[in-house]
Design an enzyme around this catalytic site. Structure first.
Site, short mmCIF file in Angstrom:
data_model
loop_
_atom_site.label_atom_id
_atom_site.label_comp_id
_atom_site.label_asym_id
_atom_site.label_seq_id
_atom_site.Cartn_x
_atom_site.Cartn_y
_atom_site.Cartn_z
N HIS A 143 15.43 0.76 -30.71
CA HIS A 143 14.39 1.47 -31.46
C HIS A 143 15.01 2.09 -32.71
O HIS A 143 16.05 2.75 -32.64
CB HIS A 143 13.78 2.59 -30.60
CG HIS A 143 13.08 2.10 -29.39
ND1 HIS A 143 13.76 1.54 -28.32
CD2 HIS A 143 11.76 2.06 -29.07
CE1 HIS A 143 12.88 1.18 -27.39
NE2 HIS A 143 11.67 1.50 -27.81
N LYS A 170 13.26 -6.23 -26.60
CA LYS A 170 12.30 -5.31 -27.22
C LYS A 170 12.88 -4.68 -28.47
O LYS A 170 13.98 -4.12 -28.45
CB LYS A 170 11.91 -4.20 -26.24
CG LYS A 170 10.90 -3.20 -26.82
CD LYS A 170 10.68 -2.01 -25.89
CE LYS A 170 9.72 -1.01 -26.50
NZ LYS A 170 9.66 0.26 -25.73
N ARG A 213 0.36 -3.69 -32.92
CA ARG A 213 0.06 -3.37 -31.52
C ARG A 213 -1.10 -4.21 -30.98
O ARG A 213 -1.38 -4.17 -29.78
CB ARG A 213 -0.22 -1.88 -31.37
CG ARG A 213 0.99 -1.02 -31.72
CD ARG A 213 0.72 0.45 -31.51
NE ARG A 213 1.86 1.28 -31.88
CZ ARG A 213 2.90 1.55 -31.08
NH1 ARG A 213 2.93 1.06 -29.86
NH2 ARG A 213 3.90 2.32 -31.50
#
Length: 257
Positions: A143, A170, A213
């Site tokens: 992240h 991710k 998203r």
């Protein structure tokens, strides 16, 4: 790992993205109550954010929460995540303590996934393989809450995460412009084309990135995160609205096949 798989009847890596909702409550009672509520509202996946737990430094307290969650998530995939402050989380613990939390999650047989912050772990490939040998799937994550890296850097990050041996890669980044959002979507789509059997999750955070998203069925991102009560990252859409939009887009795709 380079293969699609199913968890509790849900295929990870194809079709409409699953909506995962974070559980950010501080006490055991509230964590269980919120998880039950989200499950009953139709959450397709839950993520327990251990860094939000008031007793996150107690392995026994974490075990107790997982025991209480067991009957709640019998049909709902559960991710157990400790998000460090460096990666946008709420609490800083040393690497050994985070490693122990991952071990407790795997040993519990309640977690379906454990999130490993790939670039923060000392020997991430070794930890990923160990967790998988204990029976859980692993998400290798990174992240960046400050920026969106250049496209070639995002590609390198995705490849590194994908080559880690984890079940899912991710990558979450923070856009400074809408072009940053488009760059992430393009790199995600390119990665999915090159590695179609490697489940991947990407998102562009904040208000600018909300399109990331809802676009996963088109770019290849297999899970999206929506908010139930407390959002775990900027830009998360309410779970019910997210599911509705994804449903509309999925029906459109199916009608054109």
């Amino acid at each position: 790992m380079d293969s699609l798989f199913s968890v509790k009847g849900r295929t990870i890596g194809e079709g409409k993205p699953l909506v995962c909702v974070p559980v950010m409550e501080k006490t055991k009672e509230d964590i269980v109550r919120e998880s039950e509520c989200l499950r009953d509202l139709g959450a397709e996946m839950l993520e327990w954010r251990v860094d939000a737990f008031s007793q996150a430094e107690s392995l026994n307290a974490i075990r107790e929460v997982l025991e209480e969650l067991a009957p709640v998530v019998q049909q709902t995939p559960l991710i157990v995540t400790f998000r460090s402050k460096k990666q946008g989380g709420l609490l800083e613990l040393d690497e050994d303590k985070i490693y122990d939390i991952h071990q407790v999650a795997a040993e519990s047989r309640v977690a379906d996934f454990v999130d490993v912050e790939y670039f923060e772990a000392h020997k991430p490939e070794k930890e990923i393989a160990l967790l998988q040998s204990m029976g859980v799937h692993v998400i290798a994550s990174h992240h960046d809450f400050d920026q969106t890296p250049e496209r070639n850097v995002m590609w390198m990050l995705l490849e590194k995460l994908g080559e880690s041996g984890a079940d899912v890669a991710k990558l979450a980044v923070m856009p400074q412009s809408f072009q940053d959002v488009l760059n992430l979507l393009e790199e995600t789509s390119h990665f999915h084309e090159q590695y179609p059997n490697q489940p991947v999750i990407t998102m562009s955070m904040g208000a600018r990135g909300c399109i990331s998203r809802i676009s996963g069925e088109f770019t290849g991102s297999c899970v999206t995160f929506g908010s139930g009560g407390t959002a775990s990252a900027p830009g998360q859409l309410p779970m019910e609205e997210l599911q509705e939009v994804l449903g509309v887009l999925h029906r459109s795709v199916e009608e054109r096949k």
